[in-house]
Design a protein around this motif. Sequence first.
Motif, mmCIF file in Angstrom:
data_model
loop_
_atom_site.group_PDB
_atom_site.id
_atom_site.type_symbol
_atom_site.label_atom_id
_atom_site.label_comp_id
_atom_site.label_asym_id
_atom_site.label_seq_id
_atom_site.Cartn_x
_atom_site.Cartn_y
_atom_site.Cartn_z
ATOM 1 N N HIS A 10 14.145 -57.842 48.981
ATOM 2 C CA HIS A 10 13.458 -58.084 47.706
ATOM 3 C C HIS A 10 14.020 -57.176 46.621
ATOM 4 O O HIS A 10 14.214 -57.610 45.473
ATOM 5 N N LEU B 148 17.489 -58.585 45.610
ATOM 6 C CA LEU B 148 17.487 -59.821 44.812
ATOM 7 C C LEU B 148 16.952 -59.616 43.399
ATOM 8 O O LEU B 148 17.056 -60.524 42.576
ATOM 9 N N SER C 253 21.943 -62.205 43.203
ATOM 10 C CA SER C 253 21.507 -63.545 43.589
ATOM 11 C C SER C 253 22.325 -64.061 44.767
ATOM 12 O O SER C 253 22.496 -65.265 44.929
ATOM 13 N N ASP D 291 18.073 -66.932 47.245
ATOM 14 C CA ASP D 291 16.944 -66.396 46.492
ATOM 15 C C ASP D 291 15.763 -66.234 47.444
ATOM 16 O O ASP D 291 15.845 -66.559 48.630
#
Length: 288
Positions: free
Chosen positions: A43, A46, A50, A60
């Motif tokens: 997490h 990202l 991407s 994603d």
Amino acid sequence: MGYDIERFVGYVNEGLLCSICRDVLEDPLQAPCEHAFCTACIHGWLVHHSNCPEDRQVIDVSVLRPLYRYMKNDLNRLQLHCKNREYGCEMVCSLESIDRHERECEYSQIPCSNAGCTVQIERRNLDGHLAVCEYRSRECPNGCGYTILSAEDTQHNCVAELRTELELLRSEMICRVEEAKHEMESRLDSQRRHMVQKESVLQNEIEELKSQMSRMMSDVRSLMAAERQHRQELEQAELEKRELMELLRGLQKDCRLSTADGSRKTTNFRPLTRLESAKRKPREVTVI
């Protein structure tokens, strides 16, 4: 972040390491390219990227899935030391049960529960610390019931504290009385409304009963009038019957008188009748 690989006992498969932090997977997620990551690590990655940190394929959050079951089972079977090993805990257990052990571990460092105390103490020594903690609460030795929370409170004024406590109790009592009063008034109002509604319903029922009674009385009067008329008709019929019977008896009497007169006349012509009877017999025989 994952579990420190140094805590584990024995060999750890490379596939069970996070591709970002390189520690053993914690709360793992897997990308379509089958690379696995700690949830917190991927997490965080990202937010600024991407793609997969291993093969740079576009990914994603929506495409991340839980770890394959066989990999999850392998991960849960890994053996590791308790994080409180440096404080003396020698427990070694599976990754699946390590969190439960560490929540209850006697060597865990936990804060003192007394307000104002910043000491971190091992769970096993907490009771001993609470007994001597300078922030512990205790009652005034003079017997006023005041709870002493700090060293400064030992010089408190018992009389003033008792007065304060009395005022608090008085205020609390007044509040409770007011609450009880409001509650009773509310209940009385509710019961009063209920009684008014009940009275209205009963009044309507009484009016309905009166209406039904009036209809019943009207029906009874009609039935009584019909019965009187029927009785009068029966009496009239009985009177007519008696009159007819009287008339019939008179007619029968007249018939008997007429029959008696006729018999006398018939006797005077009896030979002729016999002669005629004798003449008719042959005819009757012939017809037979």
